[in-house]
Design an enzyme around this catalytic site. Structure first.
Site, PDB file in Angstrom:
ATOM      1  N   ARG A  60      -0.359 -10.553  -4.226  1.00 34.81           N
ATOM      2  CA  ARG A  60       1.094 -10.623  -4.706  1.00 34.81           C
ATOM      3  C   ARG A  60       1.411  -9.098  -5.420  1.00 34.81           C
ATOM      4  O   ARG A  60       0.293  -8.356  -5.057  1.00 34.81           O
ATOM      5  CB  ARG A  60       1.302 -11.769  -5.672  1.00 34.81           C
ATOM      6  CG  ARG A  60       0.260 -12.041  -6.544  1.00 34.81           C
ATOM      7  CD  ARG A  60      -0.383 -11.176  -7.516  1.00 34.81           C
ATOM      8  NE  ARG A  60       0.777 -10.657  -8.298  1.00 34.81           N
ATOM      9  CZ  ARG A  60       0.478  -9.422  -8.932  1.00 34.81           C
ATOM     10  NH1 ARG A  60      -0.682  -8.431  -8.687  1.00 34.81           N
ATOM     11  NH2 ARG A  60       1.527  -8.651  -9.669  1.00 34.81           N
ATOM     12  N   GLY A  61       2.646  -8.876  -5.553  1.00 37.29           N
ATOM     13  CA  GLY A  61       2.877  -7.592  -5.884  1.00 37.29           C
ATOM     14  C   GLY A  61       3.545  -6.940  -4.742  1.00 37.29           C
ATOM     15  O   GLY A  61       3.220  -7.030  -3.713  1.00 37.29           O
ATOM     16  N   ALA A  62       4.860  -6.109  -5.122  1.00 35.23           N
ATOM     17  CA  ALA A  62       5.513  -5.803  -3.784  1.00 35.23           C
ATOM     18  C   ALA A  62       4.674  -4.816  -2.723  1.00 35.23           C
ATOM     19  O   ALA A  62       4.863  -5.090  -1.664  1.00 35.23           O
ATOM     20  CB  ALA A  62       6.517  -4.818  -4.474  1.00 35.23           C
ATOM     21  N   ASN A 115      12.610  -7.711 -10.924  1.00 35.63           N
ATOM     22  CA  ASN A 115      11.170  -7.503 -11.458  1.00 35.63           C
ATOM     23  C   ASN A 115      11.077  -8.908 -11.872  1.00 35.63           C
ATOM     24  O   ASN A 115      11.869  -9.774 -12.250  1.00 35.63           O
ATOM     25  CB  ASN A 115      10.944  -6.529 -12.274  1.00 35.63           C
ATOM     26  CG  ASN A 115       9.364  -6.324 -12.412  1.00 35.63           C
ATOM     27  OD1 ASN A 115       8.643  -5.912 -11.479  1.00 35.63           O
ATOM     28  ND2 ASN A 115       8.882  -6.109 -13.524  1.00 35.63           N
ATOM     29  N   LYS A 116       9.740  -9.204 -12.126  1.00 36.12           N
ATOM     30  CA  LYS A 116       9.294 -10.444 -12.717  1.00 36.12           C
ATOM     31  C   LYS A 116      10.019 -10.815 -13.764  1.00 36.12           C
ATOM     32  O   LYS A 116      10.672 -10.274 -14.561  1.00 36.12           O
ATOM     33  CB  LYS A 116       7.617 -10.353 -13.225  1.00 36.12           C
ATOM     34  CG  LYS A 116       7.147 -11.595 -13.701  1.00 36.12           C
ATOM     35  CD  LYS A 116       7.201 -12.721 -12.603  1.00 36.12           C
ATOM     36  CE  LYS A 116       6.513 -12.241 -11.422  1.00 36.12           C
ATOM     37  NZ  LYS A 116       6.857 -13.170 -10.289  1.00 36.12           N
ATOM     38  N   ASP A 118      10.271  -5.245  -7.460  1.00 37.62           N
ATOM     39  CA  ASP A 118       9.950  -5.953  -6.373  1.00 37.62           C
ATOM     40  C   ASP A 118      11.108  -5.359  -5.513  1.00 37.62           C
ATOM     41  O   ASP A 118      10.892  -5.229  -4.018  1.00 37.62           O
ATOM     42  CB  ASP A 118       9.887  -7.355  -6.607  1.00 37.62           C
ATOM     43  CG  ASP A 118       8.726  -7.652  -7.392  1.00 37.62           C
ATOM     44  OD1 ASP A 118       7.713  -8.148  -6.737  1.00 37.62           O
ATOM     45  OD2 ASP A 118       8.852  -7.533  -8.483  1.00 37.62           O
ATOM     46  N   GLN A 166       0.264 -13.183 -14.645  1.00 34.86           N
ATOM     47  CA  GLN A 166       0.024 -11.913 -14.144  1.00 34.86           C
ATOM     48  C   GLN A 166      -0.748 -10.849 -15.042  1.00 34.86           C
ATOM     49  O   GLN A 166      -1.479  -9.910 -14.666  1.00 34.86           O
ATOM     50  CB  GLN A 166       1.034 -11.156 -13.363  1.00 34.86           C
ATOM     51  CG  GLN A 166       1.501 -11.906 -11.772  1.00 34.86           C
ATOM     52  CD  GLN A 166       2.161 -12.954 -12.040  1.00 34.86           C
ATOM     53  OE1 GLN A 166       2.661 -13.394 -13.108  1.00 34.86           O
ATOM     54  NE2 GLN A 166       3.163 -13.151 -10.832  1.00 34.86           N
ATOM     55  N   ARG A 197       7.838 -14.769   1.389  1.00 38.78           N
ATOM     56  CA  ARG A 197       8.400 -14.580  -0.080  1.00 38.78           C
ATOM     57  C   ARG A 197       9.840 -13.869   0.082  1.00 38.78           C
ATOM     58  O   ARG A 197       9.714 -12.762   0.862  1.00 38.78           O
ATOM     59  CB  ARG A 197       7.443 -13.929  -0.893  1.00 38.78           C
ATOM     60  CG  ARG A 197       6.110 -14.624  -1.227  1.00 38.78           C
ATOM     61  CD  ARG A 197       5.370 -14.294  -2.486  1.00 38.78           C
ATOM     62  NE  ARG A 197       5.899 -14.529  -3.733  1.00 38.78           N
ATOM     63  CZ  ARG A 197       5.642 -14.018  -4.903  1.00 38.78           C
ATOM     64  NH1 ARG A 197       4.438 -13.190  -4.827  1.00 38.78           N
ATOM     65  NH2 ARG A 197       6.072 -14.020  -6.081  1.00 38.78           N
TER      66      ARG A 197
HETATM   67  O1  MRU Z   1       5.169 -12.803  -7.975  1.00 34.91           O
HETATM   68  P1  MRU Z   1       4.255 -11.448  -8.045  1.00 34.91           P
HETATM   69  O2  MRU Z   1       3.212 -11.523  -8.606  1.00 34.91           O
HETATM   70  O3  MRU Z   1       4.280 -11.015  -6.899  1.00 34.91           O
HETATM   71  O4  MRU Z   1       5.440 -10.526  -8.867  1.00 34.91           O
HETATM   72  C1  MRU Z   1       5.607  -9.228  -8.506  1.00 34.91           C
HETATM   73  C2  MRU Z   1       5.034  -8.473  -9.601  1.00 34.91           C
HETATM   74  O5  MRU Z   1       3.826  -8.274  -9.540  1.00 34.91           O
HETATM   75  C3  MRU Z   1       5.919  -7.728 -10.321  1.00 34.91           C
HETATM   76  O6  MRU Z   1       7.275  -8.314 -10.411  1.00 34.91           O
HETATM   77  C4  MRU Z   1       5.686  -6.481 -10.629  1.00 34.91           C
HETATM   78  O7  MRU Z   1       6.079  -5.978 -12.042  1.00 34.91           O
HETATM   79  C5  MRU Z   1       6.432  -5.596  -9.691  1.00 34.91           C
HETATM   80  S1  MRU Z   1       5.565  -5.590  -8.123  1.00 34.91           S
HETATM   81  C6  MRU Z   1       4.778  -4.219  -8.096  1.00 34.91           C
END
Ligand code: MRU
Length: 373
Positions: A54-56, A258-259, A248, A207, A94
């Site tokens: 996960r994570g962009a 973002n999250k 993201d 996370q 996603r």
């Molecule tokens: O749902 P996720 O864990 O894939 O979410 C993404 C993230 O980790 C966050 O939003 C993060 O702050 C930015 S992605 C580098």
């Protein structure tokens, strides 16, 4: 980055067989460190959809290698068709992180330069590797820019510890290496600047508590876990010098997805005159969307809210129910922070105001993408 003193990336091809792509299964962290092989396009789709990765940035790199796996298993003469199918399936896995489609489309396009199946497959693999390498390099570079902000805060505090609040995990686990929000922090540590990180727990997937706190500990960065609701209070008490988060998807006008919960942190930071920075490699920019409100926001299963997983006494990872069984839960995974609440965007090319003209000045080659046909 280091795990128990050993260097790792979050995704890499098996050196003995590049049709096996290796990832760290992030669902098991921090309790179990499990390396999982991906051998098919479907493995990559599932790994992204079910958040083994996960994570962009890491989602983008996994999409790149997923396209490689699609090409590996393509029928003779059908590599381009297999890649088109790969893009279609990956794109559905996603919705919010921009890097996913960016990586898959880049591979689809470059593969067109190959004249034979073998040439196409080789181009696809090398491009997937280049996407991963670039992600790591861009994160390192944005760290070198972002550290200057921390340096200035440290100087203003006479060398005392700079307290940085972060939300979710925009660390190296969210990218291929270094991370986005964490890269300036790692660079500050390397420069001998005293830093301490407030880590938001980041319910429901945790996370922050499961990944960011663990990652920072592995790197020897002092950090303290807080609940998602604590940040505003800490800011009022002058216990936060700056906020750095990841993103993201960022519109070319400076709005940031973002999250979930990031927006509330930005509001609290604004109210308390605390600098709020967003760190991103340029692969996270959406050059076509003008408004953050148009960014697709992922809605995940309510089960992530009504249950919680953790390490049981017998050493297994178990999930327990937190609520009455029939509780209905709504689980939006991201929110949008408007550009006006953002002090600056930290990119691989430098720090830029969260506004269209400044962003386009820094990335002039993208202006032609603005409102792409
Ligand atoms: O749902 P996720 O864990 O894939 O979410 C993404 C993230 O980790 C966050 O939003 C993060 O702050 C930015 S992605 C580098």
């Amino acid at each position: 980055m280091k795990i128990n003193g050993q260097s790792y990336r979050t995704i890499w091809p098996d050196p003995a067989d590049n049709s096996r792509i290796l990832i760290i299964d992030q669902r098991q962290l921090p309790h179990k460190f499990i390396i999982e092989p991906l051998t098919t396009l479907n493995d990559a789709v599932v790994a992204i959809r079910d958040m083994h990765v996960r994570g962009a940035g890491l989602i983008g790199a996994t999409a790149g290698f997923g396209m490689h796996l699609a090409a590996v298993h393509a029928l003779p003469g059908k590599v381009q068709e297999a890649l088109e199918e790969g893009l279609r399936l990956l794109d559905k896995s996603r919705p919010t992180a921009r890097n996913l489609k960016w990586a898959a489309e880049r591979i689809l396009e470059t593969a067109k330069n190959g004249k034979s199946d073998d040439e196409k497959k080789s181009i696809v693999f090398l491009t997937a590797c280049a996407i991963a390498d670039e992600d790591a390099a861009f994160c390192k570079a944005l760290g070198d820019h972002g550290v200057k902000i921390i340096e200035n805060l440290s100087r203003a505090k006479g060398g005392e510890t700079v307290n940085i609040l972060t939300h979710c995990n925009a660390g190296w686990l969210a990218f291929v290496d270094h991370g986005s929000a964490t890269a300036p922090i790692y660079a500050a540590r390397d420069a001998g600047i005293k830093v301490h990180v407030w880590v938001d727990e980041t319910r429901p997937w945790n996370q922050g508590s499961r990944l960011t706190a663990w990652e920072l500990q592995q790197e020897g960065i002092p950090c303290t876990l807080i609940t998602d609701n604590a940040g505003g209070h800490l800011m009022q008490q002058k216990m936060v010098d700056m906020v750095i988060v990841g993103t993201d998807r960022t519109t070319h006008t400076g709005d940031v997805a973002n999250k979930i919960g990031t927006y509330l942190k930005a509001l609290a930071a604004h109210d308390n005159n605390i600098p709020f920075y967003v760190a991103l490699p340029s692969s996270t920019f959406d050059w076509e969307l003008d408004r953050g409100s148009d960014i697709p926001i992922e809605e995940r299963s309510g089960d992530e809210i009504t249950t919680i997983s953790g390490l049981a006494g017998n050493g297994s990872i178990e999930t327990i129910q937190l609520t009455a069984p029939e509780t209905h839960a709504l689980n939006y995974s991201f929110d949008v922070t408007p550009a006006r609440l953002i002090s600056g965007l930290i990119t691989e090319r430098g720090i830029v105001a969260a506004e269209k003209e400044a962003i386009h000045r820094l990335f002039p080659e993208k202006s032609s993408h603005d409102k792409k046909e």
